[in-house]
Every structure is written in structure tokens, then in C-alpha cells.
Motif scaffolding. Structure first.
Motif, PDB file in Angstrom:
ATOM      1  N   LEU A 196       7.022   5.238   6.683  1.00  0.00           N
ATOM      2  CA  LEU A 196       5.682   5.105   7.259  1.00  0.00           C
ATOM      3  C   LEU A 196       5.554   5.888   8.561  1.00  0.00           C
ATOM      4  O   LEU A 196       4.518   6.509   8.826  1.00  0.00           O
ATOM      5  CB  LEU A 196       5.347   3.635   7.484  1.00  0.00           C
ATOM      6  CG  LEU A 196       5.012   2.818   6.226  1.00  0.00           C
ATOM      7  CD1 LEU A 196       4.876   1.345   6.568  1.00  0.00           C
ATOM      8  CD2 LEU A 196       3.731   3.328   5.587  1.00  0.00           C
ATOM      9  N   ARG A 197       6.587   5.869   9.388  1.00  0.00           N
ATOM     10  CA  ARG A 197       6.545   6.633  10.642  1.00  0.00           C
ATOM     11  C   ARG A 197       6.366   8.115  10.360  1.00  0.00           C
ATOM     12  O   ARG A 197       5.605   8.807  11.053  1.00  0.00           O
ATOM     13  CB  ARG A 197       7.817   6.401  11.456  1.00  0.00           C
ATOM     14  CG  ARG A 197       7.871   5.060  12.164  1.00  0.00           C
ATOM     15  CD  ARG A 197       8.922   5.052  13.254  1.00  0.00           C
ATOM     16  NE  ARG A 197      10.248   5.375  12.748  1.00  0.00           N
ATOM     17  CZ  ARG A 197      11.101   4.477  12.266  1.00  0.00           C
ATOM     18  NH1 ARG A 197      10.759   3.196  12.219  1.00  0.00           N
ATOM     19  NH2 ARG A 197      12.294   4.846  11.838  1.00  0.00           N
ATOM     20  N   ARG A 252       4.524  -3.603  -2.466  1.00  0.00           N
ATOM     21  CA  ARG A 252       5.781  -4.345  -2.379  1.00  0.00           C
ATOM     22  C   ARG A 252       5.585  -5.743  -2.952  1.00  0.00           C
ATOM     23  O   ARG A 252       4.464  -6.201  -3.144  1.00  0.00           O
ATOM     24  CB  ARG A 252       6.246  -4.455  -0.919  1.00  0.00           C
ATOM     25  CG  ARG A 252       6.464  -3.121  -0.247  1.00  0.00           C
ATOM     26  CD  ARG A 252       7.019  -3.297   1.162  1.00  0.00           C
ATOM     27  NE  ARG A 252       8.375  -3.848   1.143  1.00  0.00           N
ATOM     28  CZ  ARG A 252       9.064  -4.141   2.246  1.00  0.00           C
ATOM     29  NH1 ARG A 252       8.517  -3.979   3.435  1.00  0.00           N
ATOM     30  NH2 ARG A 252      10.284  -4.622   2.163  1.00  0.00           N
ATOM     31  N   ASP A 263       5.325  -6.280   4.705  1.00  0.00           N
ATOM     32  CA  ASP A 263       4.213  -5.451   5.142  1.00  0.00           C
ATOM     33  C   ASP A 263       3.908  -4.406   4.071  1.00  0.00           C
ATOM     34  O   ASP A 263       4.752  -3.582   3.727  1.00  0.00           O
ATOM     35  CB  ASP A 263       4.583  -4.773   6.468  1.00  0.00           C
ATOM     36  CG  ASP A 263       3.360  -4.180   7.148  1.00  0.00           C
ATOM     37  OD1 ASP A 263       2.241  -4.478   6.711  1.00  0.00           O
ATOM     38  OD2 ASP A 263       3.530  -3.409   8.111  1.00  0.00           O
ATOM     39  N   VAL A 293      11.307   1.401   4.619  1.00  0.00           N
ATOM     40  CA  VAL A 293       9.856   1.554   4.495  1.00  0.00           C
ATOM     41  C   VAL A 293       9.256   1.943   5.842  1.00  0.00           C
ATOM     42  O   VAL A 293       8.395   2.828   5.923  1.00  0.00           O
ATOM     43  CB  VAL A 293       9.213   0.262   3.958  1.00  0.00           C
ATOM     44  CG1 VAL A 293       7.693   0.366   3.984  1.00  0.00           C
ATOM     45  CG2 VAL A 293       9.702  -0.023   2.538  1.00  0.00           C
ATOM     46  N   ASP A 294       9.697   1.294   6.910  1.00  0.00           N
ATOM     47  CA  ASP A 294       9.193   1.631   8.250  1.00  0.00           C
ATOM     48  C   ASP A 294       9.484   3.086   8.591  1.00  0.00           C
ATOM     49  O   ASP A 294       8.654   3.770   9.201  1.00  0.00           O
ATOM     50  CB  ASP A 294       9.821   0.716   9.302  1.00  0.00           C
ATOM     51  CG  ASP A 294       9.291  -0.704   9.227  1.00  0.00           C
ATOM     52  OD1 ASP A 294       8.246  -0.909   8.588  1.00  0.00           O
ATOM     53  OD2 ASP A 294       9.935  -1.601   9.801  1.00  0.00           O
ATOM     54  N   SER A 295      10.670   3.562   8.200  1.00  0.00           N
ATOM     55  CA  SER A 295      11.034   4.947   8.476  1.00  0.00           C
ATOM     56  C   SER A 295      10.117   5.918   7.744  1.00  0.00           C
ATOM     57  O   SER A 295       9.671   6.926   8.303  1.00  0.00           O
ATOM     58  CB  SER A 295      12.495   5.189   8.070  1.00  0.00           C
ATOM     59  OG  SER A 295      12.878   6.529   8.323  1.00  0.00           O
ATOM     60  N   HIS A 300       2.768   8.706   9.315  1.00  0.00           N
ATOM     61  CA  HIS A 300       1.837   8.638  10.450  1.00  0.00           C
ATOM     62  C   HIS A 300       1.956   9.865  11.353  1.00  0.00           C
ATOM     63  O   HIS A 300       0.980  10.278  11.985  1.00  0.00           O
ATOM     64  CB  HIS A 300       2.076   7.365  11.256  1.00  0.00           C
ATOM     65  CG  HIS A 300       1.547   6.124  10.598  1.00  0.00           C
ATOM     66  ND1 HIS A 300       0.224   5.959  10.265  1.00  0.00           N
ATOM     67  CD2 HIS A 300       2.172   4.981  10.204  1.00  0.00           C
ATOM     68  CE1 HIS A 300       0.054   4.777   9.692  1.00  0.00           C
ATOM     69  NE2 HIS A 300       1.217   4.165   9.644  1.00  0.00           N
ATOM     70  N   SER A 341      13.126  -3.040   4.434  1.00  0.00           N
ATOM     71  CA  SER A 341      12.012  -2.940   5.380  1.00  0.00           C
ATOM     72  C   SER A 341      12.230  -1.813   6.379  1.00  0.00           C
ATOM     73  O   SER A 341      11.275  -1.118   6.763  1.00  0.00           O
ATOM     74  CB  SER A 341      11.811  -4.269   6.116  1.00  0.00           C
ATOM     75  OG  SER A 341      11.362  -5.278   5.226  1.00  0.00           O
ATOM     76  N   ALA A 342      13.476  -1.625   6.815  1.00  0.00           N
ATOM     77  CA  ALA A 342      13.764  -0.536   7.745  1.00  0.00           C
ATOM     78  C   ALA A 342      13.498   0.808   7.087  1.00  0.00           C
ATOM     79  O   ALA A 342      12.995   1.744   7.730  1.00  0.00           O
ATOM     80  CB  ALA A 342      15.211  -0.625   8.224  1.00  0.00           C
TER      81      ALA A 342
END
Length: 318
Positions: free
Chosen positions: A135-136, A155, A159, A131-133, A139, A128-129
């Protein structure tokens, strides 16, 4: 989401049976991938799923298929444990831009690290970390952004834009996901739930009864298996949709290419007769095919310009 099926297909060398006529017997090269992708596009399917494998690096294959198709979504499986987030974010987003917004990223759930990448320390052991990286970075991207904002994230949980699940407990999974989205103040229809489902088509009900016992012995990786005549299989898929068990399906043909031929030539016409699947594309992006909105904040001037450019390049046809 209910009312109209979302349909994708997984392209793998062996299908779920791997019989002699399978494409695996001849090898699955780029030309064969391209042939199947073009035929899936002619059938107006939402997307083609591409697994990760030692033979083809996924984003390279995505770029090759984007060059020979116009409308169909292309979803590649990429590891969240053995890629650099900056490099993966750029590579996938660039491919999405070049394809005019047709790319998806399936976050690898069953890592093939030992076979594909070798062993070693994982800089992002928390998927998840990672994927968040990514996505940032998507964006924050200000140039070369595609008409769909950024690639669709697929996934098995968590999220995502698309949650891809197997047969066990899918109804409870989907209902739980929708309740969680409501609790967060989010639209439950902002996420599409697709079920992996293996399809085995037969000419008669009697043949389906003969096939059924053998299906118990298939190694389908936990996927649901539906077998029978096109009418019988369409009944099952429609029931799953109406009961809210899924928004659509990621179809795994029993064999390639014959299983895919049977799916497009016999099952799809029956689904269309029932009004469950479109006869042609109504949008140009993968998000559009799936009924997903552009992510919040992604509708920048660059996105609007890219969208207008993409629309002007080809006439919209059904």
C-alpha cells in the motif's frame, strides 16, 4: 452498505460439486476464463474472482482478461508470503492502470506455498506488514495511476477495501467491523463485506427438498450454501442483505458452466425484478461498481488525467 447487492463470481475449475459437465472435465484454459468473464460482464456483475493455481499466474491472467473485457472488475489471488512487495506492487498497479481501474488484489489467506512456490523462508511472515508495504508503494506512485487510485484490496479480515468472509458468524463480523470503523473515525460504508456463498438452483421446490440433504456432504470450504428455486434463493439473499449480514455475495456456482448459466438466466432477473441489482453498469472502475471512494490522497492530477482518458475511450452505456 445495504439496499443494493454487490455481486461477484468465483471462477474455479470444479465448482463446488465437480460433476461431469463441469468445466474441469475439459480443463480451464485462458479462452474459457475469458468466455466466463465476458458473460459475467454482460450480466453487469461487479467482479470475477480468480484463484491462484499452478496453471495460471494470477496477474498474467488478469492482464489477459482485461484485454478482452471493458467494464467488469477482475480480482486476482496473490500470496503475501511468497512474493516481493515491490515487485507485486508494481505488477498489480501496472495491470490496474492498463485496465483503466478494474483490478483487485485478494490477499491469499490459505497459502498454497508448498504446491505453488516450494518451501523456504518468508521475508514477510506477517501478512499485514506485507500488505502495508504494498500500500505504501501504491500511495507513493506518481505516474501511471489508475482512475480508481490504486487496486482494491480484498482480505478475510483486517484493513481492506473488501472483507470476504464465509458463513459462520457473518452478522457479528460485519457489525463488529462497522463499530471498529466508527471508533477509528472512519465511515463504516468505506468497507464492503462480501459473503462467500455457494448457490445451487433447482426448477421446483420439490427438487430443492431433494437436493438439501446432499448439500450437507459437499466440501464447500465452510462457505454458506443456498439451494432452491430462483425465487427461494432470491428470498434468502434479500433477507441476508436486509438483516445487514452482508453487503453482497461472492457466488460459487455448483458447477461450471451450467450453474453459472442458471445464475445469470434465472436468479439475476428475479433479483432485478426486486430492485436489488442493476441492469447495467453505472461506473467504469471496480471501486465504482462496489460503491467505494477513491482512497484519500489518490486523487492526484495523474489520476484525474487517467480518468478522463479512460472515459473518452469508450461511450458509457447501461
Amino acid at each position: 452498505m445495504t439496499g443494493r447487492l454487490r455481486l461477484a463470481i468465483t471462477v474455479s475449475a470444479a465448482g463446488i460439486v465437480g460433476r461431469a459437465e463441469s468445466i474441469a472435465a475439459h480443463g480451464l484454459d485462458v479462452d474459457r476464463y475469458a468466455q466466463i468473464a465476458r458473460r459475467a460482464e454482460a450480466a453487469a456483475l461487479d467482479a470475477v474472482f480468480l484463484p491462484d493455481s499452478p496453471a495460471h499466474e494470477p496477474t498474467t491472467l488478469l492482464a489477459a482478461l482485461a484485454a478482452v473485457t471493458d467494464r467488469i472488475g477482475l480480482i486476482g489471488t496473490l500470496s503475501a508470503a511468497h512474493n516481493d512487495p515491490l515487485e507485486l506492487a508494481r505488477r498489480v498497479a501496472d495491470t490496474d492502470y492498463l485496465s483503466s481501474g478494474r483490478i483487485g488484489w485478494r490477499v491469499a489467506e490459505n497459502e498454497l506455498a508448498g504446491r505453488l512456490y516450494g518451501t523456504g523462508p518468508e521475508s514477510f511472515p506477517d501478512r499485514s506488514a506485507f500488505v502495508d508495504s504494498v500500500l505504501r508503494r501504491w500511495h507513493d506512485r506518481t505516474e501511471l495511476r489508475s482512475p480508481q487510485g490504486h487496486p482494491v484490496v480484498v482480505r478475510g479480515s483486517g484493513d481492506a477495501d473488501v472483507v470476504l468472509v464465509d458463513g459462520r458468524g457473518i452478522h457479528d463480523h460485519r457489525q463488529g467491523l462497522r463499530e471498529a470503523l466508527r471508533a477509528q473515525g472512519r465511515d463504516p460504508d468505506s468497507v464492503v463485506v462480501l459473503q462467500n456463498i455457494a448457490v445451487v438452483l433447482s426448477a421446483t421446490d420439490a427438487e430443492a427438498e431433494e437436493i438439501a440433504p446432499a448439500l450437507d456432504d459437499l466440501d464447500t470450504g465452510g462457505h454458506a450454501v443456498v439451494a432452491g428455486t430462483p425465487i427461494r434463493v432470491a428470498d434468502e439473499l434479500e433477507e441476508r442483505l436486509r438483516q445487514g449480514r452482508a453487503d453482497g455475495f461472492n457466488v460459487l456456482p455448483d458447477v461450471l458452466p451450467s450453474g453459472f448459466d442458471a445464475f445469470t438466466e434465472h436468479l439475476l432477473p428475479e433479483l432485478r425484478r426486486r430492485g436489488l441489482f442493476r441492469t447495467g453498469y453505472e461506473s467504469r472502475t471496480l471501486r465504482g461498481h462496489l460503491g467505494l471512494a477513491i482512497p484519500a490522497g489518490a486523487d492526484s492530477p495523474q489520476v484525474r488525467t487517467a480518468s478522463l482518458t479512460a472515459r473518452s475511450r469508450r461511450p458509457v452505456t447501461a
